[in-house]
Design a protein around this motif. Structure first.
Motif, PDB file in Angstrom:
ATOM      1  N   GLY A  24       6.907  -7.856   5.120  1.00  0.00           N
ATOM      2  CA  GLY A  24       7.398  -8.270   3.802  1.00  0.00           C
ATOM      3  C   GLY A  24       6.522  -9.335   3.175  1.00  0.00           C
ATOM      4  N   LEU A  25       6.075 -10.285   3.954  1.00  0.00           N
ATOM      5  CA  LEU A  25       5.206 -11.331   3.441  1.00  0.00           C
ATOM      6  C   LEU A  25       3.844 -10.758   3.048  1.00  0.00           C
ATOM      7  N   ALA A  26       3.343  -9.804   3.828  1.00  0.00           N
ATOM      8  CA  ALA A  26       2.077  -9.140   3.492  1.00  0.00           C
ATOM      9  C   ALA A  26       2.195  -8.409   2.156  1.00  0.00           C
ATOM     10  N   VAL A  27       3.301  -7.707   1.967  1.00  0.00           N
ATOM     11  CA  VAL A  27       3.529  -6.972   0.717  1.00  0.00           C
ATOM     12  C   VAL A  27       3.611  -7.944  -0.455  1.00  0.00           C
ATOM     13  N   ARG A  28       4.338  -9.026  -0.283  1.00  0.00           N
ATOM     14  CA  ARG A  28       4.457 -10.037  -1.348  1.00  0.00           C
ATOM     15  C   ARG A  28       3.088 -10.603  -1.707  1.00  0.00           C
ATOM     16  N   ALA A  29       2.304 -10.966  -0.687  1.00  0.00           N
ATOM     17  CA  ALA A  29       0.979 -11.548  -0.931  1.00  0.00           C
ATOM     18  C   ALA A  29       0.062 -10.543  -1.618  1.00  0.00           C
ATOM     19  N   PHE A  38      -3.913  -7.546   8.317  1.00  0.00           N
ATOM     20  CA  PHE A  38      -2.756  -7.399   9.202  1.00  0.00           C
ATOM     21  C   PHE A  38      -3.245  -6.814  10.521  1.00  0.00           C
ATOM     22  N   CYS A  39      -3.076  -7.551  11.596  1.00  0.00           N
ATOM     23  CA  CYS A  39      -3.553  -7.151  12.921  1.00  0.00           C
ATOM     24  C   CYS A  39      -2.369  -7.080  13.877  1.00  0.00           C
ATOM     25  N   GLN A  40      -2.362  -6.070  14.742  1.00  0.00           N
ATOM     26  CA  GLN A  40      -1.296  -5.958  15.733  1.00  0.00           C
ATOM     27  C   GLN A  40      -1.869  -6.024  17.144  1.00  0.00           C
ATOM     28  N   CYS A  41      -1.264  -6.887  17.953  1.00  0.00           N
ATOM     29  CA  CYS A  41      -1.528  -6.940  19.390  1.00  0.00           C
ATOM     30  C   CYS A  41      -0.413  -6.160  20.080  1.00  0.00           C
ATOM     31  N   MET A  42      -0.682  -5.651  21.250  1.00  0.00           N
ATOM     32  CA  MET A  42       0.334  -5.004  22.075  1.00  0.00           C
ATOM     33  C   MET A  42       0.941  -3.761  21.417  1.00  0.00           C
ATOM     34  N   LYS A  43       0.349  -3.301  20.327  1.00  0.00           N
ATOM     35  CA  LYS A  43       0.811  -2.088  19.639  1.00  0.00           C
ATOM     36  C   LYS A  43      -0.408  -1.216  19.385  1.00  0.00           C
ATOM     37  N   ASP A  44      -0.168   0.081  19.209  1.00  0.00           N
ATOM     38  CA  ASP A  44      -1.282   1.021  19.120  1.00  0.00           C
ATOM     39  C   ASP A  44      -1.569   1.549  17.721  1.00  0.00           C
ATOM     40  N   GLY A  45      -0.943   1.003  16.703  1.00  0.00           N
ATOM     41  CA  GLY A  45      -1.207   1.442  15.341  1.00  0.00           C
ATOM     42  C   GLY A  45      -0.376   2.621  14.891  1.00  0.00           C
ATOM     43  N   SER A  46       0.580   3.051  15.699  1.00  0.00           N
ATOM     44  CA  SER A  46       1.381   4.222  15.344  1.00  0.00           C
ATOM     45  C   SER A  46       2.689   3.866  14.650  1.00  0.00           C
ATOM     46  N   SER A  47       2.990   2.578  14.479  1.00  0.00           N
ATOM     47  CA  SER A  47       4.224   2.181  13.798  1.00  0.00           C
ATOM     48  C   SER A  47       4.179   2.610  12.337  1.00  0.00           C
ATOM     49  N   SER A  48       5.314   2.961  11.801  1.00  0.00           N
ATOM     50  CA  SER A  48       5.414   3.524  10.455  1.00  0.00           C
ATOM     51  C   SER A  48       4.888   2.610   9.357  1.00  0.00           C
ATOM     52  N   GLU A  49       4.974   1.307   9.549  1.00  0.00           N
ATOM     53  CA  GLU A  49       4.545   0.391   8.487  1.00  0.00           C
ATOM     54  C   GLU A  49       3.043   0.444   8.219  1.00  0.00           C
ATOM     55  N   VAL A  50       2.265   0.877   9.204  1.00  0.00           N
ATOM     56  CA  VAL A  50       0.806   0.864   9.077  1.00  0.00           C
ATOM     57  C   VAL A  50       0.346   1.712   7.896  1.00  0.00           C
ATOM     58  N   LYS A  51       0.904   2.909   7.741  1.00  0.00           N
ATOM     59  CA  LYS A  51       0.511   3.795   6.630  1.00  0.00           C
ATOM     60  C   LYS A  51       0.751   3.123   5.280  1.00  0.00           C
ATOM     61  N   MET A  52       1.877   2.479   5.142  1.00  0.00           N
ATOM     62  CA  MET A  52       2.216   1.852   3.863  1.00  0.00           C
ATOM     63  C   MET A  52       1.361   0.610   3.602  1.00  0.00           C
ATOM     64  N   LEU A  53       1.096  -0.160   4.628  1.00  0.00           N
ATOM     65  CA  LEU A  53       0.232  -1.333   4.454  1.00  0.00           C
ATOM     66  C   LEU A  53      -1.126  -0.901   3.913  1.00  0.00           C
ATOM     67  N   GLU A  54      -1.679   0.135   4.517  1.00  0.00           N
ATOM     68  CA  GLU A  54      -2.986   0.618   4.080  1.00  0.00           C
ATOM     69  C   GLU A  54      -2.929   1.170   2.654  1.00  0.00           C
ATOM     70  N   LYS A  55      -1.838   1.872   2.288  1.00  0.00           N
ATOM     71  CA  LYS A  55      -1.679   2.383   0.918  1.00  0.00           C
ATOM     72  C   LYS A  55      -1.630   1.244  -0.100  1.00  0.00           C
ATOM     73  N   LEU A  56      -1.133   0.108   0.340  1.00  0.00           N
ATOM     74  CA  LEU A  56      -1.030  -1.062  -0.546  1.00  0.00           C
ATOM     75  C   LEU A  56      -2.315  -1.887  -0.593  1.00  0.00           C
ATOM     76  N   GLY A  57      -3.345  -1.429   0.112  1.00  0.00           N
ATOM     77  CA  GLY A  57      -4.619  -2.139   0.106  1.00  0.00           C
ATOM     78  C   GLY A  57      -4.685  -3.294   1.092  1.00  0.00           C
ATOM     79  N   ILE A  58      -3.779  -3.297   2.047  1.00  0.00           N
ATOM     80  CA  ILE A  58      -3.775  -4.332   3.083  1.00  0.00           C
ATOM     81  C   ILE A  58      -4.613  -3.804   4.246  1.00  0.00           C
ATOM     82  N   ASP A  59      -5.621  -4.564   4.634  1.00  0.00           N
ATOM     83  CA  ASP A  59      -6.486  -4.154   5.739  1.00  0.00           C
ATOM     84  C   ASP A  59      -5.726  -4.284   7.054  1.00  0.00           C
ATOM     85  N   TYR A  60      -5.927  -3.313   7.931  1.00  0.00           N
ATOM     86  CA  TYR A  60      -5.174  -3.239   9.181  1.00  0.00           C
ATOM     87  C   TYR A  60      -6.122  -3.053  10.362  1.00  0.00           C
TER      88      TYR A  60
END
Length: 176
Positions: A24-29, A38-60
């Motif tokens: 939510g904070l990433a989207v607001r910013a 936006f970087c994730q540790c201990m996760k493999d990039g398959s969470s649903s939010e990743v697609k939307m973050l990238e669509k919003l121009g947030i680097d992942y």
């Protein structure tokens, strides 16, 4: 004009919502026009939010190697994970500084940090000496006292009830 001091945020606790708050904070910013990593540790990039973050121009980014849960790792896997997650942390903090990011989110940082999968001395040094205007958001369950003292914001999510307690696994779109 002086650069506004970036703050350190921690979303922690055993309750659901830490990643959700960071997203939510990433989207607001991003909506304000800020450059967000936006970087994730201990996760493999398959969470649903990743697609939307990238669509919003947030680097992942996330670790390209999969290690699974800490408690299932062998000692060799823990060594490999420590090397990979420390390098990931060094890479993202360098990228954030060199490429003018205004917000850096490291999801599940606490888990990697507290299990020794991120070099704690290097991490603390980089967090203390982060670029003046960089807003940093860290999520995870159990932050150490040194991180709590360093933080400007600390929000704790407390679980009172969760379907997982009754055998319901993570659900797409809700927990993943």
């Amino acid at each position: 004009m002086d650069t506004v001091k970036g703050c350190l945020h921690i979303y922690c606790g055993d309750g659901k919502g830490k990643t959700t708050a960071a997203v939510g904070l990433a989207v607001r910013a991003a909506g304000y026009g800020m450059k967000v990593l936006f970087c994730q540790c201990m996760k493999d990039g398959s969470s649903s939010e990743v697609k939307m973050l990238e669509k919003l121009g947030i680097d992942y980014c996330c670790c390209q190697e999969k290690f699974g849960f800490f408690w299932n790792m062998t000692e060799e896997q823990k060594k490999d994970a420590a090397s990979a997650y420390t390098q990931l942390f060094l890479d993202v903090t360098k990228k954030a500084a060199e490429e003018g990011y205004e917000m850096l989110i490291i999801d599940e940082f606490m888990s990697a940090y507290e299990h020794g999968l991120i070099d704690q001395k290097k991490a603390l040094s980089l967090l203390v000496n982060r670029p003046q205007g960089l807003e940093v958001i860290l999520t995870g369950r159990d932050p150490g006292e040194e991180l709590l003292e360093l933080a400007d914001y600390v929000t704790e999510m407390k679980k009172r009830k969760h379907p997982f307690d009754h055998g319901v696994g993570a659900r797409r779109g809700i927990e993943m």
